[in-house]
Design an enzyme around this catalytic site. Structure first.
Site, short mmCIF file in Angstrom:
data_model
loop_
_atom_site.label_atom_id
_atom_site.label_comp_id
_atom_site.label_asym_id
_atom_site.label_seq_id
_atom_site.Cartn_x
_atom_site.Cartn_y
_atom_site.Cartn_z
N THR A 95 0.85 -1.19 0.00
CA THR A 95 0.00 0.00 0.00
C THR A 95 0.88 1.24 0.00
O THR A 95 1.96 1.25 0.60
CB THR A 95 -0.96 -0.02 1.21
OG1 THR A 95 -1.82 -1.15 1.07
CG2 THR A 95 -1.82 1.22 1.27
N PHE A 121 1.17 5.12 0.93
CA PHE A 121 0.62 6.13 1.84
C PHE A 121 1.18 7.48 1.47
O PHE A 121 2.30 7.57 0.95
CB PHE A 121 1.02 5.80 3.29
CG PHE A 121 0.40 4.53 3.82
CD1 PHE A 121 0.94 3.29 3.49
CD2 PHE A 121 -0.71 4.57 4.64
CE1 PHE A 121 0.38 2.11 3.97
CE2 PHE A 121 -1.28 3.41 5.13
CZ PHE A 121 -0.74 2.17 4.79
#
Ligand code: PEP
Ligand code: MN
Length: 573
Positions: A176, A178
Site C-alpha cells: 500500500t 501512503f
C-alpha cells in the site's frame, strides 16, 4: 513529532508511518477526515493516509478527501511511503478456521484477501469494520470463537488473539502506498528512515468538456519530458457525470520543466489544485531517472554544440547496427511514400538484397497541395515496422508535427525532420526529447548557418544524435527541381562534427541524375545517401519522376558498396 493516522495501534497506517519515522508518536484517528482535522488544528504535525493498494487500486475515500482538505492551500503533501501488506486471519485462543462464521476487517483488507476467503471460508459473513487492528480489538472484546479478524500479524499479539492462517493476501507483492502531509506553513518534516532525492508532484485538475481537452492538458507534461505516473478520475459530486482528474507526475515543482508544465496546465484547465511536491519512496518503486535539465533553461555555451572544435575527429551516430560517420558510407533507400503493405515490403526486400543499410518511406507526407496523397499515417508506420522485422533494415521516416513525435518515435528507428520543418523549433525540441537519432534535412531556403542553429536546438535539448542531410536548395535555376549544394557538404566538414549525408533525389527531381549526384556527394565527403526507390516509379503516388527503379538502385548500391556482395535475403517470413 506527532503523526496522525487512520486506525488504531497495530494498524497498517501506523506501521507505514513508523516505517519512515520509527521514533515518532502516532495519533490514532477514527476516520480519514479526523486525520486531516488533527493536522489542521495542530493536534498533530503530520498526517498519514493510504492512497492506493497494489491489488485493489485507489483508496477512494482518501482521494475524495484530498480536494476538500487541500483546496484552500492550508495543507501540502510531504512524503510517500510504500508498505508491504501481509494479512493474518486471527481469532480467540482455541478458535479454529472450521468454526469461523463471521470475518471482520477494513473493506480494503477484505478485498485483498478475496481469493483466499473464497477458497477457505466460502460461506462466512464478511463484515466491514473501520480498521484492521480495530477489528482485532473487537473480536477480542466480543469473546465469540465464531468471529475472526483480518489484520497485520502483530495485531494478534496486541489483542490476545491467535493466528489461524498467515499471508492470506491474494498476491505476495501486496503493498500500500501512503501519503503524508503537513500544514503548508509548517517547517519541513524530518526525512526519516528513507530520505530520497526523487520527487513526485500530485495535482487535481478539472477540465472543461471539450474534445481533446484532457489530452491537451496532459500533453503539457509529455512534451517537456515529464513522466506522467498515475491518472485517476473521481466523480464531481455536485455535478453528475463530470469528473475530477488526479494526476501524479515524476519530479518536483522546483524543477523548471515541471513548473512550466504546471503553469500551462493552470492555463488550460478549468481548475487546478496542486497537492504538493513530495519525496517519493524509492526502494522497490518504478521511478525513472529524473529528466536532464532542459537546454532553454541553461546558459549559452562558449562554443556552439555543433562546432567541429568540440569533436575534431567527427561524431558518429548509430541507428541500430548502422553507423553514420564511420568507415563506410550509409545507404538509405525506399519509396517517397509508404503506399501499401505489399509495396513497402517489396521495396524493403529489394533494398536489403541490393546491400542497402536502412529503409526510408514517408507515412506522414508534407505535400504542397492539400488534395494530394497525405500518407497512410499510423498504418504506414506499422507497415514500415513490419518491413524492418522482416528485413532487419532500420527505418527512418518523417515526423511533421510535435504532436506526432510520440507515435512516429514508437515505430521508427530514426526521425526525419523535413526541409519544410527545419526551423519548426517546437518540433525540433520535441524530437530531441524523444531520444531518437534525428535526420535533419536542410530547408530549401535555409542558409548553412540557419541549418546549423536548427541542429543546435536538438543538441541543446539533450540529444546528440543528429545527422544533417543536404537535399538541394532553391536557386534561380529551374532546369532541376533544386540545386544540390555540394559547397555546403564540403564546408560542413570544416564547421561541424555532425555526420552529413546527401539526398540527391529531391535535389535532382529526375532519376537520371541521382546516381551521378550520389557519387559526387560521396567524393565531396558525405558519409551517406538517402535515395528514393520505387518498384514501379510510373505508378508512384509521390515523387515518381525522381525515384530509381529496383535495377537502377541495385546498380547504385554496387557502386556505393563495391566491396560488399549483394546481401542474401535476411528473412522471407
Ligand atoms: C522526403 O524525404 O520525402 C521529403 C519530403 O524530403 P524533403 O523534406 O527534403 O523535401
Ligand atoms: Mn519525396
Amino acid at each position: 513529532m506527532r503523526v496522525a493516522i487512520q486506525g488504531t495501534h497495530g494498524s497498517f497506517s501506523q506501521a507505514a508511518a513508523r516505517r519512515r519515522w520509527p521514533d515518532h508518536e502516532t495519533i490514532p484517528c477514527r476516520e480519514a477526515a479526523d486525520v486531516v482535522a488533527a493536522v489542521r488544528t495542530g493536534a498533530a504535525e503530520a498526517g498519514c493516509l493510504p492512497i492506493e493498494n497494489s491489488l485493489i487500486g485507489s483508496v477512494t475515500t482518501t482521494y475524495d478527501l484530498l480536494e476538500e482538505a487541500f483546496g484552500d492551500g492550508t495543507l501540502r503533501l510531504t512524503h510517500e511511503i510504500l508498505y508491504p501488506v501481509h494479512h493474518t486471519i486471527m481469532g480467540l485462543p482455541g478458535a479454529s478456521l472450521e468454526g469461523i462464521r463471521r470475518v471482520l476487517s477494513h473493506p480494503v483488507a477484505l478485498g485483498q484477501c478475496r481469493r483466499w476467503l473464497g477458497e477457505h471460508l466460502p460461506d462466512v459473513e464478511l463484515v466491514s469494520a473501520w480498521d484492521t487492528a480495530g477489528s482485532a480489538e473487537l473480536v477480542a472484546q466480543e469473546g465469540n470463537p465464531a468471529l475472526a479478524a483480518i489484520a497485520a500479524r502483530h495485531a494478534a499479539d496486541a489483542h490476545g488473539l491467535v493466528p489461524l492462517a498467515e499471508r492470506i493476501e491474494d498476491d505476495p507483492t501486496n503493498q500500500t502506498r501512503f501519503l503524508t502531509f503537513t500544514r503548508a506553513d509548517a517547517p519541513a518534516l524530518p526525512a526519516g528512515s528513507a530520505g530520497s532525492t526523487r520527487y513526485k508532484t500530485s495535482l487535481i485538475v478539472l477540465i472543461d468538456h471539450k474534445p481533446g481537452m484532457l489530452a491537451l492538458t496532459l500533453q503539457a507534461f509529455g512534451v517537456r519530458g515529464v513522466n506522467l505516473m498515475a491518472l485517476q478520475s473521481r466523480p464531481e459530486r455536485s455535478a453528475p457525470w463530470t469528473y475530477r482528474f488526479y494526476v501524479d507526475i515524476d519530479g518536483s515543482a522546483a524543477d523548471p520543466r515541471v513548473a512550466e508544465a504546471l503553469e500551462e496546465v493552470g492555463a488550460l484547465a478549468a481548475h487546478v489544485v496542486v497537492l504538493g511536491s513530495y519525496e517519493a519512496w524509492v526502494e522497490g518503486s518504478r521511478l525513472s531517472a529524473p529528466p536532464p535539465t532542459p537546454a532553454h533553461h541553461t546558459r549559452k555555451p562558449d562554443i556552439p554544440l555543433v562546432d567541429r572544435r568540440r569533436v575534431p575527429e567527427g561524431s558518429r551516430v548509430s541507428v541500430g547496427a548502422v553507423t553514420f560517420g564511420g568507415e563506410e558510407p550509409v545507404l538509405i533507400a525506399g519509396p517517397c511514400s509508404v503506399e501499401s503493405e505489399a509495396m513497402i515490403l517489396e521495396t524493403a526486400r529489394a533494398v536489403a538484397d541490393a546491400g542497402g543499410d536502412m529503409l526510408r518511406g514517408g507515412a506522414y507526407k508534407p505535400r504542397t497541395s492539400p488534395y494530394d496523397f497525405q500518407g497512410l499515417g499510423v498504418k504506414g508506420l506499422r507497415y514500415l515496422a513490419d518491413a524492418r522485422e522482416r528485413t532487419g533494415l532500420p527505418v527512418v521516416t518523417e515526423v511533421l508535427s510535435w504532436e506526432e513525435v510520440a507515435v512516429v518515435g514508437h515505430f521508427a528507428d530514426m526521425l526525419q525532420i523535413g526541409a519544410r520543418n527545419m526551423q519548426n523549433f517546437t518540433l525540433l525540441r520535441a524530437a530531441s526529447r524523444s531520444g531518437k537519432p534525428i535526420l535533419l534535412k536542410r530547408g530549401a531556403g535555409a542558409t548553412i548557418e540557419e541549418w546549423l542553429m536548427a541542429a543546435e536546438y536538438i543538441l541543446a535539448e539533450g540529444n546528440p544524435n543528429v545527422v544533417l542531410c543536404e537535399r538541394g536548395i532553391r536557386t534561380f535555376e529551374r532546369a532541376t527541381r533544386h540545386t544540390l549544394d555540394l559547397n555546403a557538404v564540403a564546408l560542413l566538414l570544416e564547421r561541424t562534427h555532425l555526420p552529413v549525408i546527401v539526398d540527391p533525389s529531391h535535389a535532382a527531381g529526375v532519376r537520371s541524375l541521382v546516381t551521378p549526384l550520389s557519387l559526387g556527394s560521396l567524393a565531396v565527403g558525405a558519409c551517406g545517401l538517402i535515395v528514393e526507390v520505387h518498384p514501379d516509379p510510373a505508378k508512384a503516388m509521390s515523387d515518381g519522376a525522381q525515384s530509381l527503379d529496383i535495377p537502377m538502385f541495385a546498380e547504385l548500391a554496387r557502386q556505393v558498396h563495391p566491396e560488399r556482395p549483394a546481401r542474401a535475403r535476411v528473412a522471407l517470413v
